[in-house]
Write a protein that holds these residues in place. Structure first.
Motif, PDB file in Angstrom:
ATOM      1  N   ALA A  10      90.331 -11.989 112.169  1.00 25.40           N
ATOM      2  CA  ALA A  10      91.103 -13.062 111.331  1.00 25.40           C
ATOM      3  C   ALA A  10      92.121 -13.946 112.449  1.00 25.40           C
ATOM      4  CB  ALA A  10      92.153 -12.204 110.624  1.00 25.40           C
ATOM      5  N   TYR A  11      92.449 -13.051 113.533  1.00 22.50           N
ATOM      6  CA  TYR A  11      93.164 -13.819 114.427  1.00 22.50           C
ATOM      7  C   TYR A  11      92.433 -14.699 115.265  1.00 22.50           C
ATOM      8  CZ  TYR A  11      96.381 -14.433 118.603  1.00 22.50           C
ATOM      9  OH  TYR A  11      97.053 -14.866 119.601  1.00 22.50           O
ATOM     10  N   ALA A  12      91.188 -14.234 115.621  1.00 21.85           N
ATOM     11  CA  ALA A  12      90.347 -14.859 116.338  1.00 21.85           C
ATOM     12  C   ALA A  12      89.350 -16.086 115.715  1.00 21.85           C
ATOM     13  CB  ALA A  12      88.828 -13.848 116.515  1.00 21.85           C
ATOM     14  N   ALA A  13      89.276 -15.928 114.365  1.00 21.33           N
ATOM     15  CA  ALA A  13      88.858 -16.718 113.608  1.00 21.33           C
ATOM     16  C   ALA A  13      89.887 -18.201 113.466  1.00 21.33           C
ATOM     17  CB  ALA A  13      88.289 -16.589 112.267  1.00 21.33           C
ATOM     18  N   ALA A  14      91.179 -17.599 113.283  1.00 19.67           N
ATOM     19  CA  ALA A  14      92.023 -18.768 113.247  1.00 19.67           C
ATOM     20  C   ALA A  14      92.227 -19.470 114.588  1.00 19.67           C
ATOM     21  CB  ALA A  14      93.523 -18.306 112.789  1.00 19.67           C
ATOM     22  N   PHE A  15      92.269 -18.765 115.683  1.00 23.06           N
ATOM     23  CA  PHE A  15      92.243 -19.436 117.162  1.00 23.06           C
ATOM     24  C   PHE A  15      91.196 -20.312 117.258  1.00 23.06           C
ATOM     25  CE2 PHE A  15      91.239 -19.251 121.687  1.00 23.06           C
ATOM     26  CZ  PHE A  15      92.522 -19.776 122.223  1.00 23.06           C
ATOM     27  N   LEU A  16      89.814 -19.866 117.038  1.00 24.08           N
ATOM     28  CA  LEU A  16      88.786 -20.974 117.077  1.00 24.08           C
ATOM     29  C   LEU A  16      88.932 -22.118 116.300  1.00 24.08           C
ATOM     30  CD1 LEU A  16      85.646 -18.455 117.438  1.00 24.08           C
ATOM     31  CD2 LEU A  16      86.782 -19.444 119.220  1.00 24.08           C
ATOM     32  N   LEU A  17      89.654 -21.977 115.109  1.00 27.97           N
ATOM     33  CA  LEU A  17      89.797 -23.194 114.475  1.00 27.97           C
ATOM     34  C   LEU A  17      90.701 -23.955 114.832  1.00 27.97           C
ATOM     35  CD1 LEU A  17      89.065 -24.405 111.441  1.00 27.97           C
ATOM     36  CD2 LEU A  17      90.965 -23.309 110.526  1.00 27.97           C
ATOM     37  N   SER A  18      91.951 -23.521 115.641  1.00 26.23           N
ATOM     38  CA  SER A  18      92.735 -24.149 116.268  1.00 26.23           C
ATOM     39  C   SER A  18      92.270 -24.931 117.519  1.00 26.23           C
ATOM     40  CB  SER A  18      93.939 -23.455 116.737  1.00 26.23           C
ATOM     41  OG  SER A  18      93.709 -22.686 117.865  1.00 26.23           O
ATOM     42  N   THR A  19      91.490 -24.411 118.456  1.00 29.00           N
ATOM     43  CA  THR A  19      90.878 -25.053 119.668  1.00 29.00           C
ATOM     44  C   THR A  19      89.898 -26.094 119.284  1.00 29.00           C
ATOM     45  OG1 THR A  19      88.903 -23.321 119.687  1.00 29.00           O
ATOM     46  CG2 THR A  19      91.049 -23.061 120.883  1.00 29.00           C
ATOM     47  N   ILE A  20      89.212 -26.147 117.956  1.00 28.41           N
ATOM     48  CA  ILE A  20      88.164 -27.259 117.556  1.00 28.41           C
ATOM     49  C   ILE A  20      89.208 -28.142 117.259  1.00 28.41           C
ATOM     50  CG2 ILE A  20      86.296 -27.483 115.912  1.00 28.41           C
ATOM     51  CD1 ILE A  20      85.516 -24.745 115.775  1.00 28.41           C
ATOM     52  N   ALA A  21      90.207 -28.004 116.345  1.00 25.31           N
ATOM     53  CA  ALA A  21      90.763 -29.159 115.890  1.00 25.31           C
ATOM     54  C   ALA A  21      91.512 -29.602 117.053  1.00 25.31           C
ATOM     55  CB  ALA A  21      91.879 -28.489 114.854  1.00 25.31           C
ATOM     56  N   MET A  22      92.242 -29.104 117.898  1.00 24.01           N
ATOM     57  CA  MET A  22      92.562 -29.831 119.113  1.00 24.01           C
ATOM     58  C   MET A  22      91.684 -30.429 119.895  1.00 24.01           C
ATOM     59  SD  MET A  22      95.834 -27.193 120.626  1.00 24.01           S
ATOM     60  CE  MET A  22      94.664 -25.709 120.540  1.00 24.01           C
ATOM     61  N   SER A  23      90.559 -30.020 120.230  1.00 19.62           N
ATOM     62  CA  SER A  23      89.517 -30.571 120.762  1.00 19.62           C
ATOM     63  C   SER A  23      88.990 -31.805 120.246  1.00 19.62           C
ATOM     64  CB  SER A  23      88.349 -29.613 120.797  1.00 19.62           C
ATOM     65  OG  SER A  23      87.357 -30.227 121.897  1.00 19.62           O
ATOM     66  N   VAL A  24      89.125 -31.840 118.898  1.00 19.26           N
ATOM     67  CA  VAL A  24      88.698 -33.262 118.135  1.00 19.26           C
ATOM     68  C   VAL A  24      89.640 -34.083 118.323  1.00 19.26           C
ATOM     69  CG1 VAL A  24      88.255 -34.002 115.826  1.00 19.26           C
ATOM     70  CG2 VAL A  24      87.183 -31.969 116.505  1.00 19.26           C
ATOM     71  N   ILE A  25      90.924 -33.770 118.323  1.00 16.96           N
ATOM     72  CA  ILE A  25      92.147 -34.619 118.381  1.00 16.96           C
ATOM     73  C   ILE A  25      91.992 -35.288 119.748  1.00 16.96           C
ATOM     74  CG2 ILE A  25      94.380 -34.776 118.839  1.00 16.96           C
ATOM     75  CD1 ILE A  25      95.164 -32.611 116.654  1.00 16.96           C
ATOM     76  N   MET A  26      91.820 -34.433 120.842  1.00 10.82           N
ATOM     77  CA  MET A  26      91.700 -34.947 122.188  1.00 10.82           C
ATOM     78  C   MET A  26      90.527 -35.951 122.471  1.00 10.82           C
ATOM     79  SD  MET A  26      93.146 -32.055 124.930  1.00 10.82           S
ATOM     80  CE  MET A  26      92.800 -30.645 124.105  1.00 10.82           C
ATOM     81  N   ALA A  27      89.368 -35.521 121.778  1.00 17.62           N
ATOM     82  CA  ALA A  27      87.996 -36.453 121.560  1.00 17.62           C
ATOM     83  C   ALA A  27      88.514 -37.768 121.383  1.00 17.62           C
ATOM     84  CB  ALA A  27      86.945 -36.021 120.919  1.00 17.62           C
ATOM     85  N   VAL A  28      89.371 -37.857 120.191  1.00 11.62           N
ATOM     86  CA  VAL A  28      89.463 -39.182 119.535  1.00 11.62           C
ATOM     87  C   VAL A  28      90.690 -39.854 120.496  1.00 11.62           C
ATOM     88  CG1 VAL A  28      90.902 -40.214 117.830  1.00 11.62           C
ATOM     89  CG2 VAL A  28      89.343 -38.306 117.211  1.00 11.62           C
ATOM     90  N   LEU A  29      91.675 -38.982 121.124  1.00  9.44           N
ATOM     91  CA  LEU A  29      92.580 -39.841 121.761  1.00  9.44           C
ATOM     92  C   LEU A  29      91.973 -40.268 123.235  1.00  9.44           C
ATOM     93  CD1 LEU A  29      95.646 -37.101 121.739  1.00  9.44           C
ATOM     94  CD2 LEU A  29      95.604 -39.636 120.660  1.00  9.44           C
ATOM     95  N   LEU A  30      90.876 -39.637 123.845  1.00  5.38           N
ATOM     96  CA  LEU A  30      90.240 -39.935 125.125  1.00  5.38           C
ATOM     97  C   LEU A  30      89.116 -41.228 124.685  1.00  5.38           C
ATOM     98  CD1 LEU A  30      90.187 -36.472 126.945  1.00  5.38           C
ATOM     99  CD2 LEU A  30      91.742 -38.585 127.233  1.00  5.38           C
ATOM    100  N   GLU A  31      88.749 -41.477 123.444  1.00  5.44           N
ATOM    101  CA  GLU A  31      87.607 -42.194 123.089  1.00  5.44           C
ATOM    102  C   GLU A  31      88.099 -43.640 123.805  1.00  5.44           C
ATOM    103  OE1 GLU A  31      83.900 -43.385 121.326  1.00  5.44           O
ATOM    104  OE2 GLU A  31      84.865 -41.488 122.229  1.00  5.44           O
ATOM    105  N   ARG A  32      86.917 -44.052 124.520  1.00 10.85           N
ATOM    106  CA  ARG A  32      87.092 -45.345 125.329  1.00 10.85           C
ATOM    107  C   ARG A  32      88.134 -45.495 126.305  1.00 10.85           C
ATOM    108  NH1 ARG A  32      86.407 -49.353 119.814  1.00 10.85           N
ATOM    109  NH2 ARG A  32      84.396 -48.347 118.941  1.00 10.85           N
ATOM    110  N   ALA A  33      88.604 -44.282 126.829  1.00  7.49           N
ATOM    111  CA  ALA A  33      89.868 -44.515 127.772  1.00  7.49           C
ATOM    112  C   ALA A  33      88.890 -44.737 129.146  1.00  7.49           C
ATOM    113  CB  ALA A  33      90.261 -42.998 127.746  1.00  7.49           C
ATOM    114  N   ARG A  34      89.560 -45.383 129.908  1.00 13.09           N
ATOM    115  CA  ARG A  34      89.039 -45.572 131.079  1.00 13.09           C
ATOM    116  C   ARG A  34      89.735 -45.020 132.275  1.00 13.09           C
ATOM    117  NH1 ARG A  34      87.722 -52.328 130.338  1.00 13.09           N
ATOM    118  NH2 ARG A  34      86.199 -52.029 128.659  1.00 13.09           N
ATOM    119  N   GLY A  35      89.350 -43.916 132.544  1.00 13.89           N
ATOM    120  CA  GLY A  35      90.299 -43.145 133.617  1.00 13.89           C
ATOM    121  C   GLY A  35      91.551 -42.659 132.970  1.00 13.89           C
ATOM    122  N   GLY A  36      92.116 -41.785 133.664  1.00  7.18           N
ATOM    123  CA  GLY A  36      93.213 -41.003 133.280  1.00  7.18           C
ATOM    124  C   GLY A  36      93.153 -39.845 132.213  1.00  7.18           C
TER     125      GLY A  36
END
Length: 245
Positions: free
Chosen positions: A163-189
């Motif tokens: 249960a803990y592992a599943a919730a953790f994986l869900l959090s890393t996937i969600a955070m990774s999606v957030i960062m993918a969006v925030l970094l989309e078309r970013a030119r450096g940095g």
């Protein structure tokens, strides 16, 4: 290339982690395993030199858009951690707030070390792997894939139960999606943006939640907040046509 990166990242993190107690470095300040992804990127550069050119994301070059994206990071982190506090209130439980002055070390020392460690991780996950996969897949697929590998890399969470592992994986996937969006078309940095997001979340959890103690409720609440934040960010970006899923 992805297999080489993940293998070296995982093995090197295990080796570094075994050395940390010998060096007597308090994990509250920094976890040395966070530099495993950096070694993974270096291995790819060494093996694939001449056949692969690292993307600009690997090089933390500031660009005019970095400040704007950092403001977005602050807004997302505030919303995410606010959702955690709100969820605890709805559950009728108290947030286990720890005053910065009550920490075993100076908060500013911990904050600086957390940023350094976050950048050690993000140099690999968002500096190399994400832009590499982004050349082949859409934002959502890339974020989900990187998030899953990033979560599985934290092998210690599986000892806390499914249960803990599943919730953790869900959090890393969600955070990774957030960062993918925030970094989309970013030119450096990329490293500055991702490292800041990662460090702020880590510091927020350090002060607010006992999720690293194997508390399933805490991890589930955090995962739900991450998913909510990811949906909001995806909706906002999608409405403006800024992402290709």
């Amino acid at each position: 290339m992805v297999g080489l990166y993940f293998a070296v990242t995982t093995v090197s993190a295990g080796l570094i982690g075994s050395v940390q107690p010998l060096l007597r470095v308090d994990p509250v300040i920094i976890e040395l395993v966070q530099f495993g992804p950096t070694l993974g990127v270096l291995a790819v550069l060494l093996v694939w030199r001449g056949r692969w050119r690292p993307p600009s994301a690997v090089r933390p070059i500031p660009s005019p858009g970095v400040l704007t994206r950092l403001v977005a990071v602050a807004a997302v982190c505030a919303g995410l951690l606010g959702a955690v506090i709100g969820a605890y209130a709805l559950l009728g439980e108290d947030v286990r707030y720890t005053r910065p002055g009550a920490l075993t070390h100076s908060f500013w020392l911990i904050a600086a070390a957390q940023f350094l460690g976050a950048c050690g991780e993000e140099f690999g996950w968002r500096g190399f792997l994400q832009p590499y996969l982004r050349t082949r897949y859409g934002v959502l697929t890339t974020g989900t894939t990187v998030g899953l590998l990033w979560g599985v890399w934290h092998v210690q969470v599986f000892a806390a139960g499914p249960a803990y592992a599943a919730a953790f994986l869900l959090s890393t996937i969600a955070m990774s999606v957030i960062m993918a969006v925030l970094l989309e078309r970013a030119r450096g940095g990329h490293l500055i943006i991702a490292g800041t997001f990662h460090a702020v979340v880590n510091l927020g959890l350090l002060l607010l939640m006992p999720e690293e103690d194997g508390d399933v409720t805490a991890m589930t609440v955090f995962a739900a907040a991450c998913v909510l934040a990811a949906l909001v960010v995806l909706g906002w970006a999608g409405a403006r046509g800024r992402v290709r899923r």
